[in-house]
Design a protein around this motif. Structure first.
Motif, PDB file in Angstrom:
ATOM      1  N   ASP A   1      35.887  34.955  28.203  1.00 43.16           N
ATOM      2  CA  ASP A   1      36.421  34.541  29.486  1.00 43.16           C
ATOM      3  C   ASP A   1      35.568  35.104  30.621  1.00 43.16           C
ATOM      4  O   ASP A   1      35.043  36.218  30.538  1.00 43.16           O
ATOM      5  N   SER A   2      35.440  34.351  31.690  1.00 45.92           N
ATOM      6  CA  SER A   2      34.592  34.778  32.799  1.00 45.92           C
ATOM      7  C   SER A   2      35.106  36.057  33.465  1.00 45.92           C
ATOM      8  O   SER A   2      34.318  36.873  33.944  1.00 45.92           O
ATOM      9  N   ALA A   3      36.426  36.255  33.487  1.00 50.58           N
ATOM     10  CA  ALA A   3      36.970  37.465  34.103  1.00 50.58           C
ATOM     11  C   ALA A   3      36.560  38.708  33.309  1.00 50.58           C
ATOM     12  O   ALA A   3      36.177  39.732  33.884  1.00 50.58           O
ATOM     13  N   VAL A   4      36.612  38.607  31.974  1.00 52.98           N
ATOM     14  CA  VAL A   4      36.202  39.732  31.135  1.00 52.98           C
ATOM     15  C   VAL A   4      34.695  39.939  31.247  1.00 52.98           C
ATOM     16  O   VAL A   4      34.212  41.074  31.350  1.00 52.98           O
ATOM     17  N   ALA A   5      33.950  38.844  31.236  1.00 55.68           N
ATOM     18  CA  ALA A   5      32.498  38.949  31.372  1.00 55.68           C
ATOM     19  C   ALA A   5      32.124  39.619  32.687  1.00 55.68           C
ATOM     20  O   ALA A   5      31.232  40.479  32.740  1.00 55.68           O
ATOM     21  N   GLY A   6      32.800  39.235  33.769  1.00 50.24           N
ATOM     22  CA  GLY A   6      32.525  39.839  35.059  1.00 50.24           C
ATOM     23  C   GLY A   6      32.808  41.328  35.080  1.00 50.24           C
ATOM     24  O   GLY A   6      32.045  42.115  35.664  1.00 50.24           O
ATOM     25  N   GLU A   7      33.877  41.731  34.420  1.00 46.45           N
ATOM     26  CA  GLU A   7      34.211  43.148  34.353  1.00 46.45           C
ATOM     27  C   GLU A   7      33.089  43.937  33.672  1.00 46.45           C
ATOM     28  O   GLU A   7      32.696  45.019  34.134  1.00 46.45           O
ATOM     29  N   VAL A   8      32.573  43.395  32.571  1.00 45.78           N
ATOM     30  CA  VAL A   8      31.508  44.093  31.840  1.00 45.78           C
ATOM     31  C   VAL A   8      30.207  44.088  32.640  1.00 45.78           C
ATOM     32  O   VAL A   8      29.540  45.126  32.780  1.00 45.78           O
ATOM     33  N   MET A   9      29.827  42.928  33.173  1.00 44.33           N
ATOM     34  CA  MET A   9      28.566  42.848  33.912  1.00 44.33           C
ATOM     35  C   MET A   9      28.573  43.768  35.129  1.00 44.33           C
ATOM     36  O   MET A   9      27.567  44.406  35.453  1.00 44.33           O
TER      37      MET A   9
END
Length: 317
Positions: free
Chosen positions: A172-180
């Motif tokens: 999910d983009s929200a999880v990806a954003g958190e990691v990035m």
């Protein structure tokens, strides 16, 4: 010492000639963003170590054999007897549309451990660590491995390149954003397409490109490289920005173009080339990729880089 350390999942790639449900033949190769970059860099003369994991199966042997044949250092690669090598299917549906089907759940690449990365660093610190946003999407173990790699790079003074490379099919983009965003403070060179950049920029950043780039530079990222597809690419630094148009070629297969671009940019960076030369090499290697079939097969050697400056239709003798 290797110039670059990278790791991630490399899979068997099967390419059909049309709709899979109709059957037919499949071409077999390998594919993986990080190994695509590794091959691109070795063809340009840079020693690269790949620390990914494959299964103890014939598919894994093909991955290792191909990377070894391309000159990639496999001294830190892992063979996992408890999990298979991943698989991906390419299904062309329209001249400019190919569907990709992944079979990678529970694969060896999804079980890559932080200990494997520690062994890779213990052997010799590279000049540069290359990561993508694909690896942490594969599961907790590879995400922890990438986290560990970032910290080891910081401790050893190794510069870090992060290609955001967002895959909506994986997370999910929200999880990806958190990691990035958690990784951004460790990054020296950030590479992203214009639609991926918001995943790395602070959540409070505006919608305009400039509003996303500035806070990333303020975090200490030295170079923010934005891929614009047919529009070329732009690099932003604390002192300004620079744009280069894409090279004009006949598009045969767009798959792997982003990885080829990254390989070209990092090659010029490792050569201590100035920013204009880095972008020039990146758009050139990207053009070789889209003008060739396959993920990595069209990557140029250093001697071949000038070929795209030749007149169209010229036969070089």
């Amino acid at each position: 010492m290797n110039d670059v350390l990278t790791f991630g999942e490399t899979m068997i790639a099967l390419r059909g000639s049309g709709p899979l449900k109709l059957g037919g033949s499949l071409d077999i190769s390998i594919a993986g963003a990080e190994s695509n970059v590794a091959i691109g860099l070795t063809r340009l003369g840079h020693p690269v170590r790949w620390a990914g994991a494959v299964g103890d199966d014939e598919a894994g042997q093909l991955v290792l054999r191909t990377l070894r044949a391309e000159g990639v250092d496999l001294g830190a690669a892992t063979v996992d007897p408890g999990a298979p090598t991943g698989l991906m299917l390419f299904e062309p549906r329209l001249p400019d549309l190919t569907r990709v089907h992944y079979y990678r759940a529970g694969s060896a690449g999804s079980r890559l451990s932080p200990e494997a990365i520690e062994r890779a660093f213990a052997a010799a610190s590279p000049r540069l660590l290359h990561l993508t946003g694909i690896t942490p999407a594969l599961g907790p173990a590879p995400r922890a491995a990438a986290d560990r790699a970032l910290r080891l790079a910081r401790e050893a003074g190794v510069q870090v390149c992060l290609d955001v490379n967002y895959r909506s099919r994986l997370w999910d983009s929200a999880v990806a954003g958190e990691v990035m965003r958690s990784w951004a403070p460790y990054v020296d060179v950030l590479i992203a397409s214009d639609d991926e950049l918001p995943l790395a920029a602070p959540a409070s950043a505006g919608s305009e490109l400039a509003d996303q780039v500035k806070p990333l530079l303020d975090l200490g990222i030295r170079e923010v490289v934005v891929k614009l597809g047919a529009g070329g690419a732009r690099v932003h630094t604390a002192t300004g920005e620079l744009h280069r148009p894409a090279r004009t070629v006949r598009v045969v297969d767009p798959v792997g173009a982003g990885d080829a671009f990254v390989a070209g940019y990092l090659s010029a960076l490792l050569d201590d080339a100035e920013l204009p030369a880095r972008l020039d090499r990146a758009v050139t290697t990207g053009a070789f990729a889209v003008a060739s079939h396959g993920d990595w097969e069209g990557a140029p050697t250093r001697a071949e880089l000038p070929l795209l400056s030749a007149e169209s239709g010229t036969v070089l003798r």
